[in-house]
Design an enzyme around this catalytic site. Structure first.
Site, PDB file in Angstrom:
ATOM      1  N   ASP A  84      30.339  19.642   6.216  1.00 47.91           N
ATOM      2  CA  ASP A  84      29.560  20.847   5.968  1.00 47.91           C
ATOM      3  C   ASP A  84      30.154  21.676   6.820  1.00 47.91           C
ATOM      4  OD1 ASP A  84      27.247  22.700   5.951  1.00 47.91           O
ATOM      5  OD2 ASP A  84      26.515  21.085   4.674  1.00 47.91           O
ATOM      6  N   HIS A 132      24.522  26.128   8.496  1.00 48.89           N
ATOM      7  CA  HIS A 132      24.086  25.215   7.514  1.00 48.89           C
ATOM      8  C   HIS A 132      24.319  23.752   7.793  1.00 48.89           C
ATOM      9  CE1 HIS A 132      24.825  23.309   3.346  1.00 48.89           C
ATOM     10  NE2 HIS A 132      23.899  24.402   3.123  1.00 48.89           N
ATOM     11  N   ASN A 152      23.013  25.059  -7.021  1.00 49.23           N
ATOM     12  CA  ASN A 152      21.796  25.958  -6.870  1.00 49.23           C
ATOM     13  C   ASN A 152      22.099  27.016  -8.014  1.00 49.23           C
ATOM     14  OD1 ASN A 152      20.379  24.708  -4.780  1.00 49.23           O
ATOM     15  ND2 ASN A 152      21.586  26.003  -3.463  1.00 49.23           N
ATOM     16  N   SER A 168      20.815  21.913  -0.946  1.00 50.72           N
ATOM     17  CA  SER A 168      21.420  21.407   0.202  1.00 50.72           C
ATOM     18  C   SER A 168      20.842  20.775   0.922  1.00 50.72           C
ATOM     19  CB  SER A 168      22.209  22.746   0.906  1.00 50.72           C
ATOM     20  OG  SER A 168      23.325  23.119   0.327  1.00 50.72           O
TER      21      SER A 168
END
Length: 641
Positions: free
Chosen positions: A126, A166, A257, A325
């Site tokens: 990430d 994130h 998404n 996520s």
């Protein structure tokens, strides 16, 4: 000056942040409460100049509680007198507040309740992780940054620190500490590895991702969480995912998404979740409804909470975020609990158990919205309170007392690691053969002819001997070679080796079959012109010829040094053990034109020799000693088939 390499494909960490101030007071004023500590003593003049208010000066340490704006905070941090400055944790969260997802995945039904993911290694591929976050302290045990591939040395100024937010949010869902504040992760004792492949804007490339996965393979991680996506297929990316999966890593990926597929398409799932080697996770809300933004398609394997999930954020903060996520780390965390509970399970077995335990949502069975269903904890008692005592002897025979299992379920299947080694067993005692080492067994109940894949009992067996230099208990062929060794048939070479993966010659095969039949192996001249008393296998070759098991070649030779083919193996074993021949079979490449076809069909029908995954037998392929030992052991002992 280093040139900046432009990525061919851009990865973006898709998520929505609903970032709220820590308190109403903080929202009303352009500042937040923080604790500042000085190296020597509190500099009141500095605080008056660069803070909105000095709220309290501590007595025992050179520190103060102040209210500052972000600009003031940065100015104070530049002062050489300041040791540290961080936002005040008690103001942010006065009590631990798990997100609703924690209960959704069944954490209240955890069996045993003491599972925390301890000892399980999880890579978070990430934007990095804030390892100093109070709710993640001691959870991040290592990491790397691959952004230097794009930006050179400037790409990783703070190693794997999360400058986007994130990765820290994902990490908290997996493993936030179980303490008195903030939130709590699904596996709060798991070991996290921060693999920074995204920059401060949440962007990276195929290069940074591939390098990150390679690093995960080298670290021998158990689980890899990938909450980043790309709409573009890349063969190198697919290959590295296959490598990681083959290396034993369970890979969990956010589906994306992008919402439902556009007209004319059956899937909107993005890469790498779209790959076969990755568990694709869709996102649901607290009412078990699919997230409108969640990508959908046949690749969806599991669903998890992903709408308005509360978790950790850099600089000791917390925030609420949405997206697949956030759903993927719930699956990674639950998988960590499975791995702790069943440490001997492979990534493939863990994946199957996750599928079986999922709570079915939507249409019955697997569907394009929820996959197999909402990920859940494993509620089965460990080993169903079944005891499996076992004994071993010095020659490698392992005997398991399965009376408790047989009394409880009647019929059971046995797996040794990934391999089925006992089918529809009913006896109160089960026997195997193993060289020195650790072997993991799985005993699955069979109910109405169907194996229960989730209600299994495990056994980790320790075998002390025999110790054979080049034989490992973990190898699939170990049980067969050890059995032949136990019977005094395959005793190895003078240097103490078995050489299982070396090709076997006709002379060596004659020795093994001759020993198994108890034939005379005394070296002597033979009826074959190329086999004299000086050939070590001469005695057994002649005995096999006398018994009508082998005739040699039409030119009067036996060719003891020639390599054995699979067809020759079938003929020798069929004749030696009087296996019924068969005229037909399901093997694609075996017809009446193949020499020895009826013997090949016979050993296949008897369960002694199988074909390959593509349905072929490959009769002219040479065999190694392990393969020959396997077929010979099965011919001798039907319980090994």
């Amino acid at each position: 000056m280093n040139a900046i390499k432009l990525p061919a494909f851009v990865f973006t960490a898709f998520f929505l942040f609903f970032h709220t101030p820590s308190s109403p007071e903080a929202a009303a004023m352009d500042g937040r409460q923080a604790v500042i500590m000085f190296k020597d003593e509190v500099d009141k003049e500095l605080l008056e100049q660069f803070s909105q208010s000095v709220d309290y000066i501590f007595q025992e340490i050179p520190a103060a509680s102040i209210t500052v704006s972000e600009t003031q905070k940065k100015a104070l941090q530049m002062s050489p007198e300041v040791e540290s400055l961080s936002y005040d944790m008690p103001v942010q969260s006065s009590a631990q507040s798990p997100s609703y997802g924690y209960e959704k995945v069944g954490m209240k039904n955890l069996v045993p309740s003491t599972l925390t993911g301890a000892g399980v290694k999880i890579g978070v591929l990430d934007s990095g992780i804030d390892a100093k976050h109070p709710d993640l302290q001691k959870r991040v045990v290592g990491g790397t940054c691959t952004m230097d591939i794009i930006y050179g040395e400037a790409g990783c100024p703070n190693s794997y620190y999360d400058d986007a937010g994130h990765g820290t949010h994902v990490a908290g869902i997996i493993a936030a500490n179980n303490n008195t504040f903030g939130t709590i992760g699904v596996a709060p004792s798991a070991s996290l590895y921060a693999i920074k492949v995204l920059d401060e804007y949440g962007e990276g490339s195929t290069s940074t991702l591939i390098a990150g996965v390679e690093w995960a393979i080298k670290q021998k991680l158990n689980i890899l969480n990938i909450s980043i996506t790309s709409p573009i297929y890349d063969p190198a990316m697919e290959e590295v995912m296959k490598k990681a999966y083959s290396a034993g890593i369970l890979i969990v990926g956010a589906a994306g998404n992008t919402g439902a597929p556009v007209s004319g398409s059956d899937s909107s799932v993005e890469y790498p979740a779209k790959f076969e080697s990755v568990i694709a996770v869709s996102s649901i809300d607290q009412y078990d409804k699919i997230d409108r933004q969640s990508s959908l398609g046949k690749e969806i394997e599991l669903a998890a909470p992903g709408v308005k999930i509360y978790s950790t954020y850099p600089d000791s903060d917390y925030t609420t975020s949405s997206g697949t996520s956030m759903a993927a780390p719930y699956v990674s965390g639950i998988a960590a609990l499975y791995k702790e509970k069943y440490p001997e399970m492979t990534n493939k077995q863990l994946r199957a158990l996750l599928q079986k335990n999922a709570k079915d949502l939507g249409a019955a069975g697997r569907d394009r919205y929820f996959g197999f269903g909402l990920v859940q904890v494993d509620k089965n008692p460990v080993n169903h309170d079944i005891e499996l005592p076992y004994t071993t002897d010095s020659k490698g025979k392992l005997t398991v007392d399965t009376s408790d299992l047989a009394d409880r379920f009647g019929t059971y299947n046995v797996y040794r690691e990934d391999h089925l080694v006992g089918k529809n067993e009913t006896a109160a005692e089960w026997t195997d053969y193993a060289s020195a080492g650790t072997i993991n067994y799985y005993f699955h109940p069979v109910v109405n002819g169907v194996e229960d894949e989730t209600s299994f009992t495990t056994l980790k067996a320790e075998v002390a001997s025999p110790k054979i230099k080049d034989l490992l208990a973990s190898k699939w062929y170990d049980r067969y070679i050890t059995y032949l060794n136990y019977q005094g048939i395959m005793t190895g070479f003078e240097d103490g080796t078995i050489r299982p993966e070396s090709n076997i010659t006709r002379g060596e095969a004659a020795i093994l079959i001759g020993k198994s039949l108890g034939l005379n192996g005394t070296a002597r001249n033979t009826s074959f012109k190329d086999v004299t008393v000086n050939v070590s296998s001469s005695g057994y070759i002649q005995s096999l010829a006398d018994a009508g098991i082998t005739n040699g070649f039409t030119d009067g030779t036996f060719r003891p040094g020639q390599l054995v083919t699979r067809a020759e193996m079938a003929i020798l074993i069929s004749k030696a053990y009087e296996i019924n021949t068969a005229s037909t079979s399901q093997l694609k490449d075996i017809t009446a034109k193949i020499t020895g076809y009826q013997y090949i069909n016979g050993v296949a029908a008897a369960g002694i020799a199988g074909g390959y995954e593509d349905g072929t037998f490959r009769p002219h392929t040479h065999m190694n000693r392990a393969q020959f030992a396997t077929f010979l052991a099965r011919a001798i002992n039907s319980e090994l088939r």
